[in-house]
Every structure is written in C-alpha cells, then in structure tokens.
Design an enzyme around this catalytic site. Structure first.
Site, PDB file in Angstrom:
ATOM      1  N   SER A  99      53.664  66.315  69.814  1.00 16.52           N
ATOM      2  CA  SER A  99      53.938  67.739  69.760  1.00 16.52           C
ATOM      3  C   SER A  99      54.258  68.082  68.308  1.00 16.52           C
ATOM      4  O   SER A  99      55.126  67.451  67.697  1.00 16.52           O
ATOM      5  CB  SER A  99      55.124  68.055  70.668  1.00 16.52           C
ATOM      6  OG  SER A  99      55.659  69.301  70.308  1.00 16.52           O
ATOM      7  N   ARG A 127      62.035  80.228  63.567  1.00 15.74           N
ATOM      8  CA  ARG A 127      62.181  80.756  64.929  1.00 15.74           C
ATOM      9  C   ARG A 127      62.786  82.152  64.994  1.00 15.74           C
ATOM     10  O   ARG A 127      62.267  83.010  65.715  1.00 15.74           O
ATOM     11  CB  ARG A 127      62.970  79.788  65.824  1.00 15.74           C
ATOM     12  CG  ARG A 127      62.291  78.447  66.058  1.00 15.74           C
ATOM     13  CD  ARG A 127      60.849  78.592  66.423  1.00 15.74           C
ATOM     14  NE  ARG A 127      60.267  77.339  66.888  1.00 15.74           N
ATOM     15  CZ  ARG A 127      58.976  77.104  66.934  1.00 15.74           C
ATOM     16  NH1 ARG A 127      58.111  78.017  66.525  1.00 15.74           N
ATOM     17  NH2 ARG A 127      58.513  75.957  67.377  1.00 15.74           N
ATOM     18  N   ASP A 181      64.279  75.025  70.409  1.00 12.16           N
ATOM     19  CA  ASP A 181      63.520  76.244  70.137  1.00 12.16           C
ATOM     20  C   ASP A 181      63.768  77.340  71.171  1.00 12.16           C
ATOM     21  O   ASP A 181      63.839  78.517  70.843  1.00 12.16           O
ATOM     22  CB  ASP A 181      62.029  75.923  70.020  1.00 12.16           C
ATOM     23  CG  ASP A 181      61.717  75.186  68.720  1.00 12.16           C
ATOM     24  OD1 ASP A 181      62.462  75.397  67.737  1.00 12.16           O
ATOM     25  OD2 ASP A 181      60.750  74.414  68.677  1.00 12.16           O
ATOM     26  N   ASP A 228      49.878  74.811  75.874  1.00 11.34           N
ATOM     27  CA  ASP A 228      50.988  75.418  76.629  1.00 11.34           C
ATOM     28  C   ASP A 228      50.883  76.932  76.708  1.00 11.34           C
ATOM     29  O   ASP A 228      50.943  77.520  77.783  1.00 11.34           O
ATOM     30  CB  ASP A 228      52.340  75.094  75.960  1.00 11.34           C
ATOM     31  CG  ASP A 228      52.740  73.635  76.121  1.00 11.34           C
ATOM     32  OD1 ASP A 228      52.261  72.985  77.061  1.00 11.34           O
ATOM     33  OD2 ASP A 228      53.550  73.166  75.290  1.00 11.34           O
TER      34      ASP A 228
END
Ligand code: ARG
Length: 423
Positions: free
Chosen positions: A183, A103, A132, A23
């Site tokens: 993922s 994060r 996220d 990605d």
C-alpha cells in the site's frame, strides 16, 4: 483550478476523496448501491506522480456524476511543508510526516467541494486501522461538523481479492497496472510504503518498493554538492537558482533520490495504538530538514534551540494524529514562526553514496563567534572568568558525592625526590 459554477447535482450526493486506485474505484459503485446516493470524486493533486487525468476520467466511467482534480501542490508546499520545515518535523525522530501533512489539506478540499455541491456526505477510502481515517474525519469535523462521513473500506468486509472480484462483476474499469501487494501513498514531501512482507520487521525491504531513491548500483561515482539558501527558515533557492517551494522540493527529490538519499525504515506507533512497520522515501525532506537544523544551529541561541525541540515534538505528534486544525497547533505554529525570523543563510550539503552530509553553513545572523570559540590567537574569551562561573554553578552540589570517590585497580609508580627550597 476548480470550476465552482457547475450546477448542483440532483438528489443526495457524497463527495469521495479519490485516488484512482482499487479501493476508491470500488467505493464509487459501493456507495451508490449501499446508500443510494450519487458520488462526486475529487483528486487533490499534492504532487503524487500519477496520471490524474486518466484517473479522473475513469471515475466518470465507473459511475461518478462529477469528477474533480484540484491542483493543490503550491498550497501544500507553502502552507503545510513550509510549516513542517520550520518545525523540523519528524514523527518519533524519523518520519517527515509526508502522508500525515497532506491529509488535512485533502480533507479540506473535499469539504469545500461538498459545500459547493450542497452535499451532506463526504467519503474516504481509509481502513479502520490507520491514522488517515482520523486525519480525514477530524478535519471534516473541524471544517464542517454537519458533514456525515461514509468510510466504505472500514464498513465493508472485502479484502483485495474480493474487491477485484467486485470490480469485475460490476464491470468497473481499474488502473492498467496490477494492484500491488504494497500500500503506497505519495506527495511532494515523500512516499510511504507499507504492507506485504514489510509487515514482518525482520524482513529487509525488497528493492522493488523503492521508486524515488536509486539502488547502490546506480549511485553516481562522484559526490554532488547542493547549496540551499534559506529565508526565514524556508529554502528559497538551490545552487543559486531561486524557485518556489513546490518546484524546489521536486528538484531536490530527484537530485537526492539519485544518490539514494532519503530511505527510512521505521516501526512507528499509530494513533490507534498499533505498532506498524513503515517505509518511506523522502529525499527532499531529509536534505532540507538536515540543512534547516544545521542553519538554526548557528543562528538560534542554545536556550531557544533546546526549548524549540520540545515544541517540535508536540507539533509532530499533532500532525501525525490529525490535529492540524486545533488551538494547540495554532499556538505552536505561531511560536515556531516567531523563531524563524533570523533563520537566513546558506547550507551546503554533500550527496554521496546514500547519505547527505552538511559540509558548510553561513548566515549573516550567525551567533557563532570565532573569536570566542577559537583556541588560537585572537581569542577574546576571558578564560579567568570561568573560575567564578564554575564556583557559583557548582555551589548546589558541593559535597554531595563525598562518599563516592574511591580508588581501585590502580597502578602506582613512586620516586622519592628531594626538594631544594629556594633561599
Ligand atoms: N504510516 C504513515 C502515516 O500514518 C503512512 C500511511 C500511508 N498510507 C498508505 N496508504 N500507505 O502517516
């Protein structure tokens, strides 16, 4: 360490939170083409087990003008994991929040690089369906509201096959390993796995999703005992060996993972309203949180423990939803820290065949009193005092269930006996 002395980049620049995966690799090129800006990539090392140098080099090959690696492992452990331990943080009672906790730290580092480069744009590789994106963008907002966000994956209409095709038509260099159907995300506090057939909650996770926790065929025959020493709620040593938190967590991931401890399979409620099936491997987090709760159990008063649980739930929700930087969070953390001053002592945990069990707790601040709890000699509890205690606490309910005491299905045996009255 980051070298901030590098010169500013000519023209507009976007700073991309980069993982090295498909990605974000495609995103480098896409952002340049679509927005006509330069791209700087930042890998924040929060303990993901990957070849970060290779990924950082590849970012430049794939069109980035600057590529950074920031080692934030110690900061992640000492400022984020430590708070989660003190808070016994588990989202919906199951998930130690590994991805969620990292994060805000990653976003904050991205914003810091943007500031140093004079960049107006920050970018991330999150989809529009997950938590996220919220965590990143809420943190960008908190740190610098002037930053504009580019979210390629949310904006473009590519699936994974399209991305692979895009990469090859643009001559992008991908990771050597084949892109997986799952993922994943990992850091010191745990590993998250989602997607593929896991999207069906009826499907048992295939063994191949696990990397940190061993299969039952590989579990050691013998139990292993781990003694964790805590100071003010934070583990400071394993089996008597003092170490900093980041190393301690890494060691426990290996130790507990070897015994298959720390697998979590959970359908959770995302902040964006979707239920999603998530799998995690969090060996160290599982053991540490279990031990910490056990230690608090003998140190903190019942009243404080019960109240703290309500705060812990809110803390976990705020972390999950991306509000690490918020006034509520700041105050909750202050409260939680204030409860930990006396949370010192040792907890012994047995690791055996896929589970961990607390089998010893001791603390110099223990509120546990054998002379009060014992049923044997040495009892100092005044049992007669309970009579008045129960009389008073029972006052408000006196007579409230008087109509409810019925009998049925009774088997009765009767013997008539003469009672001799003492003269
Ligand atoms: N569901 C977890 C969370 O929201 C993990 C997300 C993991 N991300 C990923 N790319 N697999 O915190």
């Amino acid at each position: 360490m980051i070298d901030f002395r590098t010169s500013r980049v000519a023209g507009e620049i976007a700073v991309l939170a980069y993982s090295g995966g498909l990605d974000t690799t495609v995103a480098i090129n896409w952002i340049r083409e679509k927005y006509g800006v330069q791209v700087a990539t930042v890998i924040v090392d929060v303990g993901q087990e990957e070849d970060l140098e290779e990924a950082a080099d590849r970012a430049l090959v794939n069109g980035a003008v600057r590529s950074y690696i920031i080692d934030a492992k110690d900061e992640f452990a000492s400022s984020f994991i430590s708070e989660a331990i003190k808070a016994n943080a588990l989202y919906e009672g199951s998930y130690p929040l590994s991805t969620a906790l990292a994060r805000p730290l990653i976003a904050q580092k991205i914003a810091a690089i943007a500031k140093k480069l004079g960049a107006k744009y920050v970018a991330h590789g999150c989809t529009g369906k997950g938590n996220d994106q919220v965590r990143f963008e809420v943190t960008f907002r908190a740190v610098d509201p002037a930053l504009s966000v580019i979210a390629p994956i949310r904006e473009w209409n590519m699936n994974r096959d399209d991305e692979v095709a895009y990469a090859s038509s643009h001559g992008l260099k991908l990771r050597k390993s084949q892109p997986s159907r799952f993922s994943t995300d990992e850091n010191l506090w745990g590993r998250s796995i989602e997607g593929g057939e896991l999207e069906d909650p009826w499907v048992e996770p295939p063994e191949e999703i696990y990397q940190w926790t061993s299969h039952s065929d590989m579990w050691p025959e013998e139990a292993e005992y781990v003694t964790l020493q805590f100071e003010q709620g934070i583990p400071v040593s394993v089996n008597g060996r003092k170490q900093k938190l980041s190393t301690l967590v890494t060691e426990l991931n290996r130790l507990a993972g070897k015994h298959g401890v720390g697998r979590i399979d959970h359908v959770e409620n995302r902040y964006v309203g979707i239920k999603s099936r998530e799998n995690y491997e969090c060996p160290a987090a599982s053991v540490i949180l279990q031990a910490h709760r056990a230690l608090e159990g003998i140190v903190l008063s019942g009243d404080l423990l019960h109240f703290k649980v309500t705060v812990e739930g809110r803390f976990s929700e705020l972390v999950y939803n991306g509000f690490w930087y918020s006034d509520t969070m700041k105050s909750l953390r202050a409260f939680i820290s204030s409860t930990q001053e006396g949370v010192n002592g040792e907890v012994r945990v047995r690791l055996y065949r896929g589970s961990s069990t607390v089998c010893g707790i001791r603390s110099s601040n223990s509120g546990y009193s054998s002379s009060l709890s014992t049923y044997s000699r040495g009892d100092t509890f005044n049992q007669r005092a309970s009579e008045g205690f129960i009389y008073i606490v029972g006052l408000p309910v006196a007579g409230t269930a008087s109509g409810e005491a019925g009998i049925s299905d009774v088997r009765e045996r009767v013997v008539e006996r003469k009672i001799q009255k003492a003269a």
